[in-house]
Every structure is written in structure tokens, then in C-alpha cells.
Design a protein around this motif. Sequence first.
Motif, PDB file in Angstrom:
ATOM      1  N   TYR A 216     -78.241 -20.833 -28.189  1.00 52.41           N
ATOM      2  CA  TYR A 216     -77.094 -20.932 -29.104  1.00 52.41           C
ATOM      3  C   TYR A 216     -76.476 -19.556 -29.338  1.00 52.41           C
ATOM      4  O   TYR A 216     -75.258 -19.369 -29.271  1.00 52.41           O
TER       5      TYR A 216
ATOM      6  N   GLN B   3     -77.131 -21.676 -34.257  1.00 51.30           N
ATOM      7  CA  GLN B   3     -77.352 -23.115 -34.102  1.00 51.30           C
ATOM      8  C   GLN B   3     -76.848 -23.874 -35.337  1.00 51.30           C
ATOM      9  O   GLN B   3     -76.215 -24.924 -35.215  1.00 51.30           O
TER      10      GLN B   3
ATOM     11  N   ASP C 194     -74.056 -26.712 -35.137  1.00 50.19           N
ATOM     12  CA  ASP C 194     -74.349 -28.061 -35.610  1.00 50.19           C
ATOM     13  C   ASP C 194     -73.366 -28.503 -36.698  1.00 50.19           C
ATOM     14  O   ASP C 194     -73.103 -29.696 -36.860  1.00 50.19           O
TER      15      ASP C 194
ATOM     16  N   GLN D  48     -70.724 -33.149 -42.055  1.00 54.88           N
ATOM     17  CA  GLN D  48     -71.652 -32.016 -42.152  1.00 54.88           C
ATOM     18  C   GLN D  48     -71.587 -31.356 -43.522  1.00 54.88           C
ATOM     19  O   GLN D  48     -72.474 -30.612 -43.895  1.00 54.88           O
TER      20      GLN D  48
END
Lengths: 243, 243
Positions: free
Chosen positions: A183, B135, B139, B240
Amino acid sequence: METSSSREAPRRAGRPKRAVLSPARITRAALKLVSHDGYQALTMAALAKSLNVAPSALYNHVKSKQEVLLLVQDHLMAGVDVTGFANKPWEEAVVVWAYSYRNVFAAHVPLIPVIALLPVTNAPATITMYEALTQGFQDAGWPTELIIDAVVALESFIYGSAYDANAPADIFDAGSMAPQTPYFTASVARRGAGLRSISGSATAGGNAGVARGDADAAFDLGLRALVAGLAAGVQLRPSQLSR
Amino acid sequence: METSSSREAPRRAGRPKRAVLSPARITRAALKLVSHDGYQALTMAALAKSLNVAPSALYNHVKSKQEVLLLVQDHLMAGVDVTGFANKPWEEAVVVWAYSYRNVFAAHVPLIPVIALLPVTNAPATITMYEALTQGFQDAGWPTELIIDAVVALESFIYGSAYDANAPADIFDAGSMAPQTPYFTASVARRGAGLRSISGSATAGGNAGVARGDADAAFDLGLRALVAGLAAGVQLRPSQLSR
């Protein structure tokens, strides 16, 4: 600050008479030293030598290298642009101010701990900058009790960004750890691909149409987010925010 | 980093055998020195002495004080909290991360230029932190090409805020210039009067209900503004951001 000049006399017998030392002359000499050889070259001994005076004469005017740095910092603060607060909406004026502030100190990062940690008491140009700035916030409708917190938040971002303007291009090189950090590695590889700005045109700060590097892009992104977030939080008077 | 251990042998004749030097042992000794006497006490000579080795032995492992600082910085980075990115909405996780990051380095401001200016290549804990962080951004729906710019913007704010956490209480004392600077002086005098937060409760970061000082208030104000501005700019996926 000028009062210390009176302590210069009497001169030692036999020492040739020279232009009287003053904070302004010390500041100019320090800036010249720094621009030639960097801040590591700025010592009291080297500064005295460049002024052609004995170190003891220099110490009569400035007690320490820290005081010299404060003089230089205050001198540079006069280059921070607060003019926008007189005639632009707050959101534009603060962007112009932040760009000039960051650009001035990106060229003088060793001064950042000095600005961030030393009282402004003996820094007249710095205090003058803060007066124009706080008046601009007040005029835009900021509650008085929140102005300094907002200024400190913006300055914290500006100081950190001045460091980042000096970061090497490979600062995020994961090296041998790259395969284990997919990532991070992808984010670094794709940094800045495509459009630089997420919030439309970046016309303020004099950067319109200029190809900008990573540090400029991060600064622009953060500055616009911070300013928008601050403005939304205090719900400035609409009349102050429209053109 | 561990590969340099092989360069330690051969020892000089007559020098007593001791625990083998390692990056971890050097880091521990450096942190101990710093916690006792501050960063000005951290010299290669003092570090060698505290490890009970000759400076030449120390130099076999770390080429300079800068490398020692990088070891210490990387060690401290393991204390930065990225756990929120695994189970909290982005806006909450980033606040927890930012608070812990600022608190760790507010106690180690001389390391800020090291973090801000040195490549991460030889700093495994730092790279690991960045992997969890990027990450978390990915995400949450951040475009890959903007993640590093956003991280740098947040870090710039965090580094500047770590300095500010060490600012003296009288940093904005205008002294004899106070009568000429009414806006600045009033803003400083009324700083923090009344409510501290403009954006409701300040429950994240573990500071709920705790009386906070000026630096904490400025950090909280700026962090929430910056996070809100960043989130608004990228229009994160609603799923999210809701609980």
C-alpha cells in the motif's frame, strides 16, 4: 533592543574605530554568513570576525547565538505578506499569508525552532505581523478567544511544511522493505499522478500555471483543507467570505 | 541495519569483551542519555562512554550522530497508534493517529528535523507505520495518487504542533509593544476564554473531560479542521465515514 548600544563604550585602547555595531548591522552580517555557508557557519566567533570586531564587542549587543537567530527571524518576518487582510476575503488573505510565510522560512529551516519556541517580546516585525493578522481574523468575524488557537494551528502547519519543502525526493523510499509494504509503495509510486489539486484551481499564492513539486502539492492540499475546515467551524459572516 | 554488526570484529587486543553492540543496544543507550540530560547531551563520545566502548567501536555501527537519531526516531515511531485504521472510520482513526504521533514527538522535538528530512529507507518501524496508514487511507476510498500528499500535509501539521507543545506560556507576550498592538494583545488575552472546541465534543484522542492547555486547544482545533477539510475535498465513500 537598541538600548544595549549604550553598553558598547568604552572601546579598548588601540582598537581602530569602526562603524558602531547595531542590531541591524549584526542581522545583515548574520544573513550574509548564512546565505554563503549555511546556518552551521553561523557562530558568534565567525560573526564577530565578519563584522571585524572582537567577540567581546559582539557579546555587548547580543548575549548568545540564540539572540542573533531571533534578530534574523524577526528581520525575515517582515517579508511575510499580510496585505491581503486589508482588502481580500479572509479565506484568500490567509492563503496568501501562509504561502509567503512558508516560502520565507523554507529557506531558513534552522530558524523554525526559534520562531516556534521563543517569545515574540523582542521581535517588533513579528509582533507587527501578528497585529495585522489578528485584525484580519477579527474583521472577518472570528471570535476573539479562538483567533490565537487558529493562528497557532495554521503556523504549525506552515512550519512543518517549511521543513517538508526541504525533504529529499527519496524520503519515502522503502528500499528493501518495498515488497512487504504494497500500500505504501503504491501510494508513493503514484503520488501526484494526474491532477494535483482536489479543490479546483490553485490560483492563490502566485502558483497558477506553474508546475509544482510534491512539497508544493502537499502544502496546497493541506492549506486549502485547513482553511476550509476552519472557516466551516466558525461559520464566518457570509459577507466577509463572498467577494 | 543489522548487517553492520559483522563489521565489529576484530576487537582490539586488551579491550575486555562486552555484550556485542547492536542497533537496539545503541538505541536504548541513546534514549537513556536523552531522557536524563536532553538531546544536547547526546554526542558520539558520550554515547560510546555510556556503552562502555571506544568511540571507534561505536562508529563501526553508526556512522554519525545523525544515524543514532534515525535509530531513536524509528524506535519511537513504533509508539504511534495506527490501530484505529483497522476498525474505525477514517476520520476517527486519523485523529487517534495524529494525537499519538504528536504526543510521541512533542517529547522529542530535536528529532523532528530528522523525521522531516531523512529518508525512511533504514527505518523499518516507520515504514511499517506508513503501510498501516496508507492502507487505512486506501480502504477509506482515498485516491491512491493523493494519499502521500494528504499524509505529508497531516504530518506537517503534527510536527509543527509538536514544537508548539513545547512553547513557553509567554510566547505571545508583546511586552512594551502591547499598546500599539490592540488586536493582537486582545486576542492573546482572551485566548481560550469560554469553550475550547468549536466543533462540539472533543472525545477522540483520549482527551475527553481533561482540562487542556493552549497548545492542546490549538492542536485540536487545527486537527479537526484539517481532517474535515480533507474529507470534504475527496468526498470519501459515505459507507466508510458512518459508524
